[in-house]
Design a protein around this motif. Sequence first.
Motif, PDB file in Angstrom:
ATOM      1  N   GLU A 187       0.764  -1.458  -0.045  1.00  0.00           N
ATOM      2  CA  GLU A 187      -0.150  -0.089  -0.117  1.00  0.00           C
ATOM      3  C   GLU A 187       1.053   1.421   0.107  1.00  0.00           C
ATOM      4  N   ASP A 188       1.981   1.263   0.687  1.00  0.00           N
ATOM      5  CA  ASP A 188       2.719   2.376   0.808  1.00  0.00           C
ATOM      6  C   ASP A 188       4.099   2.133   0.042  1.00  0.00           C
ATOM      7  N   VAL A 189       3.990   1.363  -1.078  1.00  0.00           N
ATOM      8  CA  VAL A 189       5.285   1.299  -2.056  1.00  0.00           C
ATOM      9  C   VAL A 189       5.419   2.698  -2.494  1.00  0.00           C
ATOM     10  N   VAL A 190       6.869   2.576  -2.991  1.00  0.00           N
ATOM     11  CA  VAL A 190       7.583   3.988  -3.390  1.00  0.00           C
ATOM     12  C   VAL A 190       8.006   3.777  -4.731  1.00  0.00           C
ATOM     13  N   LEU A 191       8.019   4.496  -5.834  1.00  0.00           N
ATOM     14  CA  LEU A 191       8.778   4.472  -7.143  1.00  0.00           C
ATOM     15  C   LEU A 191       9.720   5.642  -7.120  1.00  0.00           C
ATOM     16  N   LYS A 192      11.057   5.233  -7.068  1.00  0.00           N
ATOM     17  CA  LYS A 192      12.212   6.044  -7.397  1.00  0.00           C
ATOM     18  C   LYS A 192      12.725   6.061  -8.819  1.00  0.00           C
ATOM     19  N   GLY A 198       6.890 -10.992  -0.158  1.00  0.00           N
ATOM     20  CA  GLY A 198       5.848 -11.274  -1.379  1.00  0.00           C
ATOM     21  C   GLY A 198       5.552  -9.870  -1.841  1.00  0.00           C
ATOM     22  N   LYS A 199       5.670  -8.815  -1.156  1.00  0.00           N
ATOM     23  CA  LYS A 199       5.119  -7.538  -1.715  1.00  0.00           C
ATOM     24  C   LYS A 199       6.237  -6.593  -2.361  1.00  0.00           C
ATOM     25  N   VAL A 200       5.992  -5.714  -3.133  1.00  0.00           N
ATOM     26  CA  VAL A 200       6.997  -4.737  -3.640  1.00  0.00           C
ATOM     27  C   VAL A 200       6.802  -3.637  -2.908  1.00  0.00           C
ATOM     28  N   GLN A 201       7.861  -3.348  -2.041  1.00  0.00           N
ATOM     29  CA  GLN A 201       7.865  -2.170  -1.309  1.00  0.00           C
ATOM     30  C   GLN A 201       8.484  -1.129  -2.073  1.00  0.00           C
ATOM     31  N   GLU A 202       9.373  -1.277  -2.975  1.00  0.00           N
ATOM     32  CA  GLU A 202      10.210  -0.121  -3.777  1.00  0.00           C
ATOM     33  C   GLU A 202      10.117  -0.553  -5.303  1.00  0.00           C
ATOM     34  N   VAL A 203      10.128   0.402  -6.389  1.00  0.00           N
ATOM     35  CA  VAL A 203      10.573   0.159  -7.769  1.00  0.00           C
ATOM     36  C   VAL A 203      11.565   1.287  -7.778  1.00  0.00           C
ATOM     37  N   ARG A 204      12.501   0.898  -8.433  1.00  0.00           N
ATOM     38  CA  ARG A 204      13.425   2.030  -8.937  1.00  0.00           C
ATOM     39  C   ARG A 204      14.038   1.645 -10.416  1.00  0.00           C
ATOM     40  N   ARG A 205      14.084   2.801 -10.873  1.00  0.00           N
ATOM     41  CA  ARG A 205      14.390   2.760 -12.490  1.00  0.00           C
ATOM     42  C   ARG A 205      15.308   3.879 -12.797  1.00  0.00           C
ATOM     43  N   ILE A 206      16.385   3.431 -13.153  1.00  0.00           N
ATOM     44  CA  ILE A 206      17.722   4.312 -13.496  1.00  0.00           C
ATOM     45  C   ILE A 206      17.628   4.653 -15.101  1.00  0.00           C
ATOM     46  N   TRP A 207      18.437   5.526 -15.344  1.00  0.00           N
ATOM     47  CA  TRP A 207      18.902   6.081 -16.693  1.00  0.00           C
ATOM     48  C   TRP A 207      19.632   4.927 -17.190  1.00  0.00           C
ATOM     49  N   VAL A 208      19.448   4.529 -18.630  1.00  0.00           N
ATOM     50  CA  VAL A 208      20.298   3.776 -19.382  1.00  0.00           C
ATOM     51  C   VAL A 208      20.663   4.234 -20.807  1.00  0.00           C
ATOM     52  N   PRO A 209      21.656   4.039 -21.263  1.00  0.00           N
ATOM     53  CA  PRO A 209      21.470   4.581 -22.857  1.00  0.00           C
ATOM     54  C   PRO A 209      20.955   3.971 -23.761  1.00  0.00           C
TER      55      PRO A 209
END
Length: 240
Positions: free
Chosen positions: A182-187, A229-240
Amino acid sequence: MNLKYKILPLTVLLAVGIALTACGSSGAPASTPASSAVPASSHVAEEGVTEPINMLTWTLDDLDREDTVTFIPAEITSGVQGGSLAAKIFSYDLYKKEDVENLAVGDQITLHEEGAAWNQFVTVAVKSIEKNDQYHLVSINGGMEEQNGLDLLLDDDTYRTMTFDDYPVYYEMGEKTLPLAEDVVLKDSSADPQAEAVETTGASAVAAAINADPDNWTVYNTTLVVQGGKVQEVRRIWVP
């Protein structure tokens, strides 16, 4: 409750600043090694063979553990539906620093080939070793361009596999559907190389952000942080 943090191989862009040049080897090519496929519970390390320290040590079921926070490279395959995301989960080979630095011609080393499943690996004879101490690189059997070749990069206190673009050689652990906490964070810092991470909080908002760009969550730029079993964070970085 004491939490254990399991940092499985992360997606990392490494600015090594050089291009690897594989050295050709003379003589007939080595024979193609046999592929192994065994359950983790029955695996016993073979004496005299250097193996990855994370080989057959975990399965997707471990992501359901409440006492462990796990960081995993992943590809989100179908966005978020009904509060859950479907993802392909990946890993890559890590070796003890001392094991790699003590390797000698005539030894054997076990590895996953790119795109292999978690329980499919090969053991090859070490026929040549080249070291670049300046960039902390070790090339085995002529490196990635050669049959049975392998390039390894020192990353903190372990060596990891490396491809042409400095990415690890990923192998697939399998597919899993994971609900968003419920409190998942996307960075998300994927806008450009210098971008600060933009944070989005809450399952509905994170789902909307993922679904707005459904095709750009790949193993090369996406890391999931999972507990119980739950996603607490999703992290996405820059790629070329």
